[in-house]
Design an enzyme around this catalytic site. Structure first.
Site, mmCIF file in Angstrom:
data_model
loop_
_atom_site.group_PDB
_atom_site.id
_atom_site.type_symbol
_atom_site.label_atom_id
_atom_site.label_comp_id
_atom_site.label_asym_id
_atom_site.label_seq_id
_atom_site.Cartn_x
_atom_site.Cartn_y
_atom_site.Cartn_z
ATOM 1 N N ASP A 143 0.853 -1.193 0.000
ATOM 2 C CA ASP A 143 0.000 0.000 0.000
ATOM 3 C C ASP A 143 0.883 1.234 0.000
ATOM 4 O OD1 ASP A 143 -2.414 -1.434 0.102
ATOM 5 O OD2 ASP A 143 -2.271 -1.627 2.273
ATOM 6 N N ASP A 177 -7.048 -1.416 -4.609
ATOM 7 C CA ASP A 177 -8.111 -1.016 -3.678
ATOM 8 C C ASP A 177 -9.000 0.059 -4.306
ATOM 9 O OD1 ASP A 177 -7.030 -2.716 -1.734
ATOM 10 O OD2 ASP A 177 -5.735 -1.137 -0.940
#
Length: 205
Positions: A143, A177
């Site tokens: 991330d 995401d």
């Protein structure tokens, strides 16, 4: 929208997602941060669980999560195929394609990253290393996108959290995401159009 165009969307999302993740993995040390703007930062973290860092407890928790994700992707893939056969709306086809691409993007991290990358703690990771940081199906999701739009302090009169600092919002996520969230958003915002049948479209035309 044809199935071919949906596959093209999936391919583009996966290429961008994996390019960004591999770049971050090989050029950032875990926890390193670059401020692009005050409200947008590149902040490298790794997530070995679900959204918001939630984990399945136990030694096999990570494996269970990865296997579940793979099974879910097969279900989403069939949904996309079935929707194309039924000539479903473009809204639905795009939404499913984005959700599918995002799910596959994070699965790639979970399945492969643990064995092709070395550790990112206090060092830059190496790809195709002889010192992998984990085993198959136990990789961590990369991330890096962080948008702390607003930082402040909860009012002191507020129960429990009074006087505590907060950020809006503090989630750190990736391209995959974003694809999943966008797909789900399309299904929610354009629900009627997404699930409209040919008959209903003809009735309202």
């Amino acid at each position: 929208m044809s199935l071919r165009n949906s596959v093209l969307i999936i391919a583009i999302v996966l290429l961008v997602d994996q390019f960004v993740k591999i770049y971050i993995k090989m050029n950032f040390i875990l926890g390193e941060e670059i401020r692009v703007f005050e409200w947008f930062r590149i902040y490298f973290i790794e997530n070995d669980g679900m959204a918001w860092g939630t984990k399945i407890p136990g030694e096999n928790g990570k494996l269970i999560l990865t296997v579940f994700r793979i099974l879910a992707v097969f279900g989403i893939g069939y949904w996309l195929y079935d929707a194309s056969k039924k000539h479903s709306s473009n809204y639905l086809m795009v939404a499913i394609a984005l959700i599918f691409a995002g799910a596959v993007g994070n699965i790639i991290d979970s399945v492969f990253y643990g064995v092709i990358f070395s550790d990112s703690h206090q060092q830059l990771a190496e790809i195709f290393t002889d010192k992998p940081y984990q085993s198959w199906f136990h990789g961590e999701v990369v991330d890096m996108l962080y948008f702390p739009f607003f930082e402040g302090t909860f009012p002191k009169w507020l129960p429990v959290y009074g006087g505590e600092p907060f950020k809006f919002f503090n989630a750190i996520f990736n391209i995959a995401d974003m694809a999943i969230s966008t797909g789900v958003g399309i299904l929610i915002v354009f629900n009627k159009k997404a699930f409209a049948t040919k008959e209903s479209v003809g009735t309202h035309s």
